[in-house]
Design a protein around this motif. Structure first.
Motif, PDB file in Angstrom:
ATOM      1  N   LEU A 299      10.689  -3.447  30.123  1.00 52.90           N
ATOM      2  CA  LEU A 299      11.721  -3.061  30.593  1.00 52.90           C
ATOM      3  C   LEU A 299      11.889  -2.126  31.095  1.00 52.90           C
ATOM      4  CD1 LEU A 299      13.504  -2.837  26.643  1.00 52.90           C
ATOM      5  CD2 LEU A 299      13.308  -5.382  28.184  1.00 52.90           C
ATOM      6  N   GLY A 300      12.938  -2.230  32.140  1.00 52.89           N
ATOM      7  CA  GLY A 300      13.707  -1.053  33.277  1.00 52.89           C
ATOM      8  C   GLY A 300      14.712  -1.483  33.458  1.00 52.89           C
ATOM      9  N   GLY A 301      15.259   0.216  34.185  1.00 53.86           N
ATOM     10  CA  GLY A 301      16.763   0.343  34.265  1.00 53.86           C
ATOM     11  C   GLY A 301      16.153   1.642  34.559  1.00 53.86           C
ATOM     12  N   THR A 302      18.076   1.931  35.097  1.00 49.24           N
ATOM     13  CA  THR A 302      18.229   2.824  35.832  1.00 49.24           C
ATOM     14  C   THR A 302      18.321   4.170  34.911  1.00 49.24           C
ATOM     15  OG1 THR A 302      20.682   2.336  35.518  1.00 49.24           O
ATOM     16  CG2 THR A 302      19.047   2.403  37.878  1.00 49.24           C
ATOM     17  N   HIS A 303      18.070   5.830  34.766  1.00 53.57           N
ATOM     18  CA  HIS A 303      18.221   6.518  34.094  1.00 53.57           C
ATOM     19  C   HIS A 303      19.413   6.804  33.403  1.00 53.57           C
ATOM     20  CE1 HIS A 303      14.516   8.404  35.703  1.00 53.57           C
ATOM     21  NE2 HIS A 303      14.479   7.572  36.723  1.00 53.57           N
ATOM     22  N   GLY A 304      19.202   6.388  31.793  1.00 53.07           N
ATOM     23  CA  GLY A 304      20.933   6.127  31.033  1.00 53.07           C
ATOM     24  C   GLY A 304      20.849   6.054  29.668  1.00 53.07           C
ATOM     25  N   PRO A 305      21.619   6.006  28.783  1.00 52.76           N
ATOM     26  CA  PRO A 305      21.298   6.102  27.323  1.00 52.76           C
ATOM     27  C   PRO A 305      21.176   4.622  27.092  1.00 52.76           C
ATOM     28  CG  PRO A 305      23.708   6.714  27.915  1.00 52.76           C
ATOM     29  CD  PRO A 305      22.681   6.925  28.479  1.00 52.76           C
ATOM     30  N   LEU A 306      21.671   3.335  28.167  1.00 52.61           N
ATOM     31  CA  LEU A 306      21.527   2.070  27.368  1.00 52.61           C
ATOM     32  C   LEU A 306      20.255   1.896  26.969  1.00 52.61           C
ATOM     33  CD1 LEU A 306      24.619   0.577  29.486  1.00 52.61           C
ATOM     34  CD2 LEU A 306      24.921   2.005  26.715  1.00 52.61           C
ATOM     35  N   LEU A 307      19.019   1.914  28.234  1.00 54.47           N
ATOM     36  CA  LEU A 307      17.714   1.793  28.387  1.00 54.47           C
ATOM     37  C   LEU A 307      17.477   1.876  27.220  1.00 54.47           C
ATOM     38  CD1 LEU A 307      15.433   0.156  29.415  1.00 54.47           C
ATOM     39  CD2 LEU A 307      15.578   2.076  31.251  1.00 54.47           C
ATOM     40  N   GLY A 308      17.555   4.173  26.385  1.00 59.90           N
ATOM     41  CA  GLY A 308      16.901   3.759  25.159  1.00 59.90           C
ATOM     42  C   GLY A 308      17.716   3.252  23.738  1.00 59.90           C
ATOM     43  N   GLY A 309      18.416   2.810  23.773  1.00 56.65           N
ATOM     44  CA  GLY A 309      19.479   2.164  23.037  1.00 56.65           C
ATOM     45  C   GLY A 309      18.342  -0.187  23.096  1.00 56.65           C
ATOM     46  N   LEU A 310      18.629  -0.305  23.771  1.00 53.47           N
ATOM     47  CA  LEU A 310      18.058  -1.523  24.083  1.00 53.47           C
ATOM     48  C   LEU A 310      16.162  -1.652  24.154  1.00 53.47           C
ATOM     49  CD1 LEU A 310      17.388  -4.632  25.272  1.00 53.47           C
ATOM     50  CD2 LEU A 310      17.181  -3.456  27.637  1.00 53.47           C
ATOM     51  N   ILE A 311      15.731  -0.716  24.316  1.00 56.78           N
ATOM     52  CA  ILE A 311      14.520  -0.603  24.095  1.00 56.78           C
ATOM     53  C   ILE A 311      14.186  -1.073  22.296  1.00 56.78           C
ATOM     54  CG2 ILE A 311      12.434   0.982  23.520  1.00 56.78           C
ATOM     55  CD1 ILE A 311      13.177   1.456  26.563  1.00 56.78           C
TER      56      ILE A 311
ATOM     57  N   GLY B 273      13.621  -6.303  42.301  1.00 52.19           N
ATOM     58  CA  GLY B 273      12.453  -6.841  42.846  1.00 52.19           C
ATOM     59  C   GLY B 273      11.279  -6.792  42.310  1.00 52.19           C
ATOM     60  N   MET B 274      10.852  -5.776  40.639  1.00 52.00           N
ATOM     61  CA  MET B 274      10.101  -6.410  39.956  1.00 52.00           C
ATOM     62  C   MET B 274      10.900  -6.865  39.534  1.00 52.00           C
ATOM     63  SD  MET B 274       9.780  -1.986  39.558  1.00 52.00           S
ATOM     64  CE  MET B 274       8.415  -2.107  38.600  1.00 52.00           C
ATOM     65  N   VAL B 275      11.656  -7.511  38.504  1.00 48.84           N
ATOM     66  CA  VAL B 275      12.246  -8.522  37.870  1.00 48.84           C
ATOM     67  C   VAL B 275      11.394  -9.768  38.681  1.00 48.84           C
ATOM     68  CG1 VAL B 275      13.800 -10.025  36.863  1.00 48.84           C
ATOM     69  CG2 VAL B 275      13.669  -7.238  36.688  1.00 48.84           C
ATOM     70  N   ALA B 276      12.051 -10.498  40.606  1.00 54.01           N
ATOM     71  CA  ALA B 276      11.973 -11.445  40.507  1.00 54.01           C
ATOM     72  C   ALA B 276      10.470 -11.299  40.845  1.00 54.01           C
ATOM     73  CB  ALA B 276      12.566 -11.261  42.143  1.00 54.01           C
ATOM     74  N   GLU B 277       9.688 -10.574  41.238  1.00 53.73           N
ATOM     75  CA  GLU B 277       8.050 -10.690  41.270  1.00 53.73           C
ATOM     76  C   GLU B 277       7.582 -10.515  39.608  1.00 53.73           C
ATOM     77  OE1 GLU B 277       7.271  -7.098  43.452  1.00 53.73           O
ATOM     78  OE2 GLU B 277       8.769  -7.031  45.039  1.00 53.73           O
ATOM     79  N   GLY B 278       8.055 -10.684  38.747  1.00 50.04           N
ATOM     80  CA  GLY B 278       7.625 -10.922  37.735  1.00 50.04           C
ATOM     81  C   GLY B 278       6.817  -9.817  37.100  1.00 50.04           C
ATOM     82  N   ARG B 279       6.889  -8.378  37.568  1.00 50.65           N
ATOM     83  CA  ARG B 279       6.132  -7.305  37.395  1.00 50.65           C
ATOM     84  C   ARG B 279       6.599  -6.911  36.188  1.00 50.65           C
ATOM     85  NH1 ARG B 279       5.099  -3.252  41.953  1.00 50.65           N
ATOM     86  NH2 ARG B 279       7.046  -4.273  42.459  1.00 50.65           N
ATOM     87  N   LEU B 280       8.681  -7.156  36.432  1.00 50.90           N
ATOM     88  CA  LEU B 280       9.170  -6.615  34.529  1.00 50.90           C
ATOM     89  C   LEU B 280       9.846  -7.743  34.237  1.00 50.90           C
ATOM     90  CD1 LEU B 280      11.542  -3.582  36.100  1.00 50.90           C
ATOM     91  CD2 LEU B 280       9.792  -3.546  34.562  1.00 50.90           C
ATOM     92  N   ASP B 281      10.230  -7.695  33.167  1.00 51.78           N
ATOM     93  CA  ASP B 281      11.178  -9.691  32.068  1.00 51.78           C
ATOM     94  C   ASP B 281      12.380  -9.157  32.505  1.00 51.78           C
ATOM     95  OD1 ASP B 281       8.788 -10.437  31.336  1.00 51.78           O
ATOM     96  OD2 ASP B 281       8.541  -9.124  30.088  1.00 51.78           O
ATOM     97  N   PHE B 282      12.520  -7.559  32.313  1.00 50.22           N
ATOM     98  CA  PHE B 282      14.428  -7.459  32.586  1.00 50.22           C
ATOM     99  C   PHE B 282      14.163  -6.589  33.120  1.00 50.22           C
ATOM    100  CE2 PHE B 282      14.197  -9.889  28.629  1.00 50.22           C
ATOM    101  CZ  PHE B 282      14.670 -11.343  28.924  1.00 50.22           C
ATOM    102  N   ALA B 283      15.917  -6.371  33.720  1.00 56.27           N
ATOM    103  CA  ALA B 283      16.341  -4.823  34.226  1.00 56.27           C
ATOM    104  C   ALA B 283      17.717  -4.512  33.716  1.00 56.27           C
ATOM    105  CB  ALA B 283      16.436  -5.258  35.331  1.00 56.27           C
ATOM    106  N   LEU B 284      17.709  -2.965  33.206  1.00 53.73           N
ATOM    107  CA  LEU B 284      19.326  -2.755  33.083  1.00 53.73           C
ATOM    108  C   LEU B 284      19.936  -2.233  34.236  1.00 53.73           C
ATOM    109  CD1 LEU B 284      21.045  -2.903  30.993  1.00 53.73           C
ATOM    110  CD2 LEU B 284      19.750  -1.291  29.475  1.00 53.73           C
ATOM    111  N   ILE B 285      20.980  -2.261  34.605  1.00 57.18           N
ATOM    112  CA  ILE B 285      21.297  -1.031  36.195  1.00 57.18           C
ATOM    113  C   ILE B 285      22.371  -1.942  36.075  1.00 57.18           C
ATOM    114  CG2 ILE B 285      19.592  -2.619  37.150  1.00 57.18           C
ATOM    115  CD1 ILE B 285      21.595  -4.262  39.073  1.00 57.18           C
ATOM    116  N   GLY B 286      23.380  -0.979  36.873  1.00 54.75           N
ATOM    117  CA  GLY B 286      24.316  -0.763  37.253  1.00 54.75           C
ATOM    118  C   GLY B 286      24.843  -1.200  38.554  1.00 54.75           C
ATOM    119  N   VAL B 287      26.250  -1.477  38.795  1.00 54.19           N
ATOM    120  CA  VAL B 287      26.686  -1.382  40.205  1.00 54.19           C
ATOM    121  C   VAL B 287      27.829  -1.342  40.006  1.00 54.19           C
ATOM    122  CG1 VAL B 287      25.612  -3.818  40.774  1.00 54.19           C
ATOM    123  CG2 VAL B 287      27.531  -4.083  39.659  1.00 54.19           C
ATOM    124  N   CYS B 288      28.841  -0.742  41.231  1.00 51.85           N
ATOM    125  CA  CYS B 288      30.018   0.016  41.648  1.00 51.85           C
ATOM    126  C   CYS B 288      31.229  -1.379  41.309  1.00 51.85           C
ATOM    127  CB  CYS B 288      30.241   0.897  42.349  1.00 51.85           C
ATOM    128  SG  CYS B 288      31.646   1.610  43.239  1.00 51.85           S
TER     129      CYS B 288
END
Length: 324
Positions: free
Chosen positions: A99-111, A136-151
């Motif tokens: 799992l990959g993510g930006t810093h925040g509580p949702l990543l911890g909850g997902l883990i 990019g890491m998900v697209a290259e197969g180095r992560l399975d999922f990314a949890l991010i946010g956009v404006c």
């Protein structure tokens, strides 16, 4: 008697064969046993399902209703069984869950939810400020999922290669010292913060530009912005050095107040993304559900956000998969 799937299969077989005798043969039953079973089914459904005649059986109006529903339910159950088997095999065959993510509580909850639901699958996590790096890491197969946010309605990166689902959409709140004069308000107008110093976390999206534009619309330019890590942002707000922008799901923190901005001029969309051809793609529905559960729990912990959501039902946890 409760209606079961086997009863629907029986009704379908009788209709397809057009004869109790032929249906009994197809089902591997004796004809009297099938007749007795049909009578029990008809009693449970409130009336006869077939008209009997010299040339076989034909569905009644009630029978047609039941058959219409059976034609939907039976393939759906079969698809559910197949998906469940694929899901179980996928989880069992994965050496780890990345799992990959930006810093925040949702990543911890997902883990936490992934590790709880699948204790035999090791979970690793990677955090970064850059959503482009994570995608990019998900697209290259180095992560399975990314949890991010956009404006707001901004597009996430790598949309041509990755699938993105919305986890939830939050307004951007302001955090300030609990002793700040504006902390007593239920909501704060952005223009009332014109004389403040600001603090925020770094990132490579458009949020900084969106914030600057919102300030211009409110009639001012921020005096300064301290861009630093989350813990430092919280400290600067607690001691009154600056006010900060935060997600509405920001957890309750001693010495700190979080308040909505009047008119919600800024919003934040939480997304989970994966590569559609990766081995983990079959688990995407479950991973999305875990992320949404983490978001819903974070929203429940914030009293100010719970109250805000009552008047703004278009925000909050996404109720169903939404393609981005």
């Amino acid at each position: 008697m409760d209606l079961e799937l086997r009863h629907l299969k029986t009704i379908r077989a009788i209709a397809e064969e057009g004869s109790l005798t032929r249906a009994a043969t197809a089902l591997g039953l004796a004809q009297p046993a099938l007749s007795a079973q049909l009578k029990r089914i008809e009693r449970s459904l409130g009336g006869p399902l077939f008209d009997r005649g010299r040339h076989g059986v034909r569905p009644t109006a009630l029978g047609e209703l039941v058959l219409d529903r059976a034609r939907v339910l039976l393939p759906g159950v079969l698809e559910l069984q197949r998906d469940a088997v694929r899901f179980a095999r996928a989880w069992g065959g994965m050496p780890r869950f990345r799992l990959g993510g930006t810093h925040g509580p949702l990543l911890g909850g997902l883990i936490d939810r992934v590790a709880t639901a699948h204790p035999a699958t090791p979970v690793t996590a990677y955090t970064a400020w850059s959503v482009r790096e994570l995608a990019g890491m998900v697209a290259e197969g180095r992560l399975d999922f990314a949890l991010i946010g956009v404006c707001g309605d901004s597009r996430p990166p790598q949309t041509e290669r990755l699938v993105w689902q919305t986890v939830g959409t939050d307004p951007v709140f302001v955090m300030l010292a609990a002793a700040h004069p504006l902390a007593e308000r239920r909501r704060i107008d952005l223009r009332d913060l014109a004389g403040e110093h600001w603090t925020d976390v770094p990132g490579d999206g458009c949020f900084g530009d969106c914030f600057a534009a919102a300030c211009v619309r409110a009639g001012f330019t921020p005096a300064s912005v301290y861009e630093t890590d989350s813990a430092s942002c919280v400290h600067l707000a607690q001691v009154g050095r600056a006010v900060g922008l935060c997600r509405a799901t920001f957890p309750p923190t001693p010495g700190l107040a979080t308040r909505p901005l009047a008119g919600h001029p800024l919003s934040w969309r939480h997304l989970i993304g994966w590569h559609p051809e990766s081995p983990a793609a079959v688990t995407a529905s479950a991973a999305t559900g875990y992320a949404r559960a983490a978001h819903a729990e974070a929203a429940r912990r914030s009293r100010s956000y719970r109250e805000w959501l009552q008047a703004h039902p278009d925000f909050g946890t996404a109720p169903a998969p939404v393609a981005v």
